[in-house]
Design an enzyme around this catalytic site. Structure first.
Site, PDB file in Angstrom:
ATOM      1  N   PHE A 130       1.505   4.298  -3.235  1.00 36.69           N
ATOM      2  CA  PHE A 130       0.447   3.227  -2.471  1.00 36.69           C
ATOM      3  C   PHE A 130       0.252   3.562  -1.241  1.00 36.69           C
ATOM      4  CE2 PHE A 130      -0.717  -0.802  -0.630  1.00 36.69           C
ATOM      5  CZ  PHE A 130      -1.831  -1.236  -1.598  1.00 36.69           C
ATOM      6  N   ASP A 215       4.703   8.515   4.396  1.00 35.67           N
ATOM      7  CA  ASP A 215       4.236   7.193   4.812  1.00 35.67           C
ATOM      8  C   ASP A 215       5.390   6.164   4.752  1.00 35.67           C
ATOM      9  OD1 ASP A 215       3.510   4.295   4.404  1.00 35.67           O
ATOM     10  OD2 ASP A 215       1.891   4.997   2.947  1.00 35.67           O
ATOM     11  N   LYS A 244       4.064  -2.859   8.435  1.00 32.99           N
ATOM     12  CA  LYS A 244       5.022  -3.747   8.172  1.00 32.99           C
ATOM     13  C   LYS A 244       6.142  -4.151   8.984  1.00 32.99           C
ATOM     14  CE  LYS A 244       4.371  -3.396   3.048  1.00 32.99           C
ATOM     15  NZ  LYS A 244       4.057  -4.719   2.768  1.00 32.99           N
TER      16      LYS A 244
HETATM   17  C1  LIG Z   1       3.790   2.558   1.403  1.00 34.03           C
HETATM   18  C2  LIG Z   1       2.648   1.562   2.330  1.00 34.03           C
HETATM   19  N1  LIG Z   1       1.678   2.063   2.459  1.00 34.03           N
HETATM   20  C3  LIG Z   1       0.709   1.432   3.051  1.00 34.03           C
HETATM   21  C4  LIG Z   1       0.602   0.054   2.781  1.00 34.03           C
HETATM   22  C5  LIG Z   1      -0.531  -0.640   3.299  1.00 34.03           C
HETATM   23  O1  LIG Z   1      -0.187  -1.299   4.426  1.00 34.03           O
HETATM   24  P1  LIG Z   1      -1.218  -2.663   4.707  1.00 34.03           P
HETATM   25  O2  LIG Z   1      -1.230  -3.732   3.641  1.00 34.03           O
HETATM   26  O3  LIG Z   1      -0.481  -3.228   5.990  1.00 34.03           O
HETATM   27  O4  LIG Z   1      -2.691  -2.013   5.043  1.00 34.03           O
HETATM   28  C6  LIG Z   1       1.704  -0.562   2.122  1.00 34.03           C
HETATM   29  C7  LIG Z   1       1.493  -1.764   1.835  1.00 34.03           C
HETATM   30  O5  LIG Z   1       2.183  -2.372   0.708  1.00 34.03           O
HETATM   31  C8  LIG Z   1       2.838   0.109   1.620  1.00 34.03           C
HETATM   32  O6  LIG Z   1       3.945  -0.236   1.086  1.00 34.03           O
END
Ligand SMILES: Cc1ncc(COP(=O)(O)O)c(C=O)c1O
Length: 388
Positions: A130, A215, A244
Site C-alpha cells: 500500500f 516506503d 505518518k
Molecule cells: C506504507 C504506506 N505508504 C503510504 C501510505 C499513504 O499515506 P497517506 O495516507 O498519508 O497518504 C500509507 C498509509 O497508510 C502507508 O501505510
C-alpha cells in the site's frame, strides 16, 4: 441530529460513518463526545508517535504559530532546515537530500516522479503493498480492489509477490526505474518478508541499475525500534519515503534521496504549497528531539518484545508478527473485525487490516502499565468474541 447523522449528511462516504466521535486525547488515552474513555492502541494508525497533546509538541507548535505559520516555498525557514538536517543524520549519509510534502501518498508521488528522471519508466512493486490513494501512489499499490475502479492508472507497473525473491529476479530488468517496497506491509496485515529479502532485492537493483525505494511511511520514525524500519536488514536504499509519525500528529511527509544514483530535482520540477510548512516541521522537530532525548527507540524494541511474549500466550492467538510497536496479532479464526468492534465497546482502539489480523501501533511513549492494561483488555475481548 447527532454527530454521526450530521457526518452522514455532509461527508463523502469514502470512510463510511465512524461509529464514535472523538473529542479529546492525552497520552495514549482518548475520550469520545459522550465522555467514554479509550486506550488508543492504534495511534491514528501509526501516526501520533508521542500520543495525544504531548507537552513538547503543544509547546513547539504554539510557539511556532505565534512566530511564523506559512511562508510558501519561495522562502526558507529554520524549522524545515533543522528537520532536514536531523533526517539526514539519521540516514548516516551526507549525500541525503530531503523533499517535504504533506502525506505518504505525496511522498511516494515524489519518488515516482524522481524515478522517471532516470529515463526509465517501469516500476516494480509488491502485491499486497500500500502506497497511498492519489493516482500515482494508487498505481503502485498492489491491491487490485483499490485500483480497479480508477483504472487506467499509470502504465508499466509490475507487481510481484512480497518476499518472493525469484519472482523479483524474473521481473526486474534494465527497463526498471525503481523497485518500491515496504519493510513491513502494514495495511496488508503487518506482513513481514523473509530474512535477507531486502538485501537480495538491493543486489538485484544494483545489478539492473534500478533504484530501490523503501516506503517507510508506516514503519518509519522509530516505530520498529529503528528510524526507518529497514536498518536491521543492513541495506541502504536510494529513496526513503516518510509521513505518518514524522509530523508527530501534524500533516507532514518527506522523500529522502540517498547516494549518487538517484537523479536530483531541478528548480521547478516539483513542489507543494503546504509541504514542510514551519508548524508541521516544528512539531516534527519536537517529536524527534524527544525520541532521541528519552532513548525511545530502545524502549520501543523492549515494549515490542514484551507484547509479543504476552500476546502469544492468549488462547485464540496463532502468532504475533511485526517489529517494535507495529504488530499484527494473527488470530486462529476470521474474527478480527468482531474483535476490533468489541474492543471499542470495551474501551480499546485497535483495527483489523485483515480478516484474521489485529493491528496495533500505539504511541512510542506507551508505558509498561498501559501495555499490561492493553493485554488484559485484549485477552478479555478475544475471549468474549470466541466464547460468547
Ligand atoms: C506504507 C504506506 N505508504 C503510504 C501510505 C499513504 O499515506 P497517506 O495516507 O498519508 O497518504 C500509507 C498509509 O497508510 C502507508 O501505510
Amino acid at each position: 441530529m447527532n454527530t454521526q447523522e450530521r457526518w452522514h449528511a455532509s461527508m463523502q462516504n469514502n470512510y463510511g460513518v465512524p461509529a464514535i466521535t472523538l473529542s479529546k486525547g492525552e497520552g495514549i488515552t482518548v475520550w469520545d463526545e459522550d465522555g467514554k474513555k479509550y486506550l488508543d492502541f492504534l495511534g491514528g494508525i501509526a501516526t501520533n508517535i508521542l500520543g495525544h497533546a504531548h507537552p513538547a509538541i503543544v509547546k513547539a507548535v504554539s510557539k511556532q504559530i505565534e512566530e511564523l505559520s506559512h511562508v510558501s516555498n519561495l522562502y526558507g525557514h529554520k524549522p524545515g532546515v533543522e528537520l532536514a538536517e536531523k533526517l539526514r543524520s539519521f540516514t548516516g549519509d551526507p549525500t541525503a537530500r530531503v523533499f517535504f510534502c504533506n502525506s505518504g501518498a505525496e511522498a511516494n508521488e515524489a519518488a515516482i516522479k524522481i524515478s522517471r528522471l532516470t529515463g526509465r519508466v517501469q516500476i516494480v512493486a509488491a502485491l499486497g503493498g500500500f502506497h497511498g490513494r492519489t493516482a500515482g501512489a494508487l498505481s503502485i499499490t498492489g491491491q487490485e480492489a483499490k485500483r480497479k475502479p480508477f483504472e487506467p492508472l499509470l502504465p508499466k507497473v509490475k507487481f510481484v509477490p512480497y518476499g518472493d525473491i525469484k519472482a523479483m529476479k524474473r521481473t526486474i530488468s534494465k527497463r526498471t526505474s525503481m523497485v518500491i517496497l515496504e519493510p513491513i506491509q502494514g495495511e496488508n496485515g503487518v506482513v513481514v518478508p523473509p530474512d535477507g529479502y531486502l538485501e537480495e532485492v538491493r543486489e538485484l537493483c544494483d545489478k539492473k541499475g534500478a533504484l530501490l525505494a523503501i516506503d517507510a511511511v508506516q514503519t518509519g520514525m522509530g516505530r520498529t525500534g529503528e528510524w526507518f524500519g529497514y536498518e536491521l536488514e543492513g541495506i541502504t536504499p536510494d529513496i526513503i519515503t516518510l509521513a505518518k509519525g514524522l509530523g508527530g500528529g501534524l500533516p507532514l511527509g518527506a522523500m529522502i534521496t540517498l547516494g549518487k544514483k538517484v537523479p536530483a530535482f531541478k528548480p521547478g520540477e516539483h513542489g507543494s504549497t503546504f509541504g514542510g510548512n514551519p508548524i508541521s516541521c516544528a512539531a516534527a522537530n519536537a517529536a524527534v528531539d524527544f525520541i532521541v532525548k528519552k532513548d525511545l527507540l530502545e524502549k520501543v524494541a523492549i515494549s515490542g518484545e514484551f507484547l509479543k511474549a504476552q500476546l502469544s500466550k492468549i488462547p485464540g492467538v496463532t502468532s504475533v508478527r511485526g517489529q517494535g510497536l507495529l504488530l499484527g496479532i494473527v488470530l486462529e479464526s476470521n474474527v478480527a473485525n468482531d474483535v476490533a468492534m468489541k474492543a471499542q465497546q470495551n474501551g480499546l482502539l485497535i483495527n483489523a487490516p485483515a480478516k484474521n489480523v489485529i493491528r496495533i501501533a500505539p504511541a512510542l511513549i506507551v508505558d509498561k502499565k498501559e501495555l499490561r492494561e492493553f493485554v488484559e483488555i485484549f485477552d478479555r475481548t478475544l475471549n468474549e468474541v470466541l466464547n460468547g
